[in-house]
Design an enzyme around this catalytic site. Structure first.
Site, short mmCIF file in Angstrom:
data_model
loop_
_atom_site.label_atom_id
_atom_site.label_comp_id
_atom_site.label_asym_id
_atom_site.label_seq_id
_atom_site.Cartn_x
_atom_site.Cartn_y
_atom_site.Cartn_z
N LYS A 230 0.12 2.92 12.67
CA LYS A 230 1.09 2.84 11.75
C LYS A 230 1.02 4.02 10.91
O LYS A 230 0.27 4.65 10.75
CB LYS A 230 0.90 1.47 10.60
N ASP B 261 -5.39 -3.76 5.80
CA ASP B 261 -4.19 -3.21 6.82
C ASP B 261 -4.11 -4.35 7.90
O ASP B 261 -3.19 -3.91 8.67
CB ASP B 261 -4.57 -1.97 7.19
O1 C5P Z 1 -9.57 -2.95 2.63
P1 C5P Z 1 -10.44 -1.99 3.58
O2 C5P Z 1 -11.89 -2.43 4.42
O3 C5P Z 1 -9.39 -1.29 4.56
O4 C5P Z 1 -10.68 -0.92 2.23
C1 C5P Z 1 -11.63 0.20 2.34
C2 C5P Z 1 -11.86 0.67 1.12
O5 C5P Z 1 -10.71 1.49 0.41
C3 C5P Z 1 -12.17 -0.39 0.00
O6 C5P Z 1 -13.60 -0.48 0.11
C4 C5P Z 1 -11.83 0.19 -1.19
O7 C5P Z 1 -13.03 1.04 -1.59
C5 C5P Z 1 -10.61 1.11 -0.99
N1 C5P Z 1 -9.29 0.17 -0.93
C6 C5P Z 1 -8.87 0.07 -2.49
N2 C5P Z 1 -7.70 -0.68 -2.64
C7 C5P Z 1 -7.00 -1.06 -1.46
C8 C5P Z 1 -7.42 -0.62 -0.24
C9 C5P Z 1 -8.65 -0.16 0.04
O8 C5P Z 1 -9.53 0.65 -3.41
N3 C5P Z 1 -5.69 -1.71 -1.78
#
Ligand code: C5P
Length: 298
Positions: A17, A148
């Site tokens: 994406k 995501d």
């Molecule tokens: O959700 P995901 O595991 O992909 O996110 C990785 C990291 O990115 C999270 O641990 C967080 O630190 C940060 N993040 C965030 N806010 C979001 C998505 C991700 O702070 N909306």
């Protein structure tokens, strides 16, 4: 997401994406950030081959089709294996699976390679194992795996995503969009980029409505002026190569250019597939082969 059966194996192509708009609205009490983001899926795919195996067996293997040096997380960490385990816990299927992942989407690039692989594993194994999880159950599992993952479940190419990114409102993509994507030398960790972001410095952005209107009317020049990514300055501070990638996209006379997600990949919005392909050739020479002409399409 595209599916085909090859004998008893289910083969799933999992798209990357791009974020055409990423507005950060503030930090939440759970440590995540509240987002409004517009995502499109593009024609750069990882492939999962899911083959039935005896009950209790879950095998994972991976091969890489590109030369980016970043290693995949080991298989226990890998989101594909975690997705399979979630499905096993939820539905207790009567058979196992051997999963082979062919990686083409560069990791740590803001292209959501790990997330799309996880979504493909959830949807694909749900079909292979006939576990019958509903769309809502799959969405709940997806949100546990990452912010995501939900976007990829419904295979709609365009959506506005809110919350931490997991609340999806699909939108109609009226015509094909052409991009060139370039991935500068090294990647970035999403957590590091969000940590480097100073939310007090963010301007309060207009929302994504003008961008979506311009895309809907096919006004690419207008759409290009509405591209936004609040994570770009923080990512550029961590990886100076991003500025080089954006400068190269600017020289290539793209309508507009931006980093995707938490980087480090950047994209240019192109006038046509021909424009995107000619830039791909130039950028491949400059960025060690890490450039792709891609289309977002219905
Ligand atoms: O959700 P995901 O595991 O992909 O996110 C990785 C990291 O990115 C999270 O641990 C967080 O630190 C940060 N993040 C965030 N806010 C979001 C998505 C991700 O702070 N909306």
């Amino acid at each position: 997401m595209r599916f085909r059966w090859q004998e008893s194996s289910l083969v799933v192509d999992a798209p990357a994406k791009l974020n055409l708009y990423l507005g950060v609205r503030g930090r939440r009490s759970d440590g995540y950030h509240e987002l409004e983001t517009v995502m499109v899926s593009i024609g750069l795919f990882d492939t999962l081959r899911l083959t039935p195996a005896p009950p209790g067996v879950l095998e994972f293997s991976c091969s890489s089709r590109h030369a980016a040096s970043d290693a995949l997380p080991d298989s226990e960490q890998n989101l594909v294996v975690r997705a399979a385990r979630l499905l096993i816990d939820a539905a207790n299927p009567r058979c196992g699976a051997a999963i082979h992942l062919t990686k083409r989407i560069p990791v740590a690039s803001g292209l959501a390679g790990g997330s799309t692989d996880a979504a493909a594993a959830l949807v694909g194994l749900n079909a292979l194992w006939k576990t019958g999880l509903t769309r809502e159950q799959l969405h709940r599992a997806a949100a546990r795996l990452g912010s995501d993952v939900n976007f990829f479940l419904d295979s709609n190419p365009l959506a506005v995503c809110t919350g931490r990114g997991e609340i999806i409102q699909s939108r109609v993509l009226r015509g094909p969009l052409h991009f060139v994507v370039v991935r500068p030398g090294s990647g970035l960790s999403t957590a590091d980029v969000f940590r480097a972001l100073d939310v007090s410095q963010l301007e309060s952005p207009s929302d994504s409505t003008p961008l979506l209107q311009a895309l809907g009317d096919g006004r690419l020049g207008q759409a290009a002026r509405r591209l936004r990514n609040d994570l770009q300055p923080a990512a550029m501070g961590l990886n100076p190569q991003i500025a080089r990638a954006l400068a190269a996209l600017s020289r290539g006379r793209t309508y507009g250019r931006m980093m995707t997600g938490s980087g480090s990949a950047c994209y240019g919005l192109c006038a046509s597939s021909r424009h995107a392909r000619s830039l791909e050739a130039q950028l491949k020479a400059e960025f060690g082969g890490h450039a792709w002409a891609v289309r977002a399409a219905v």
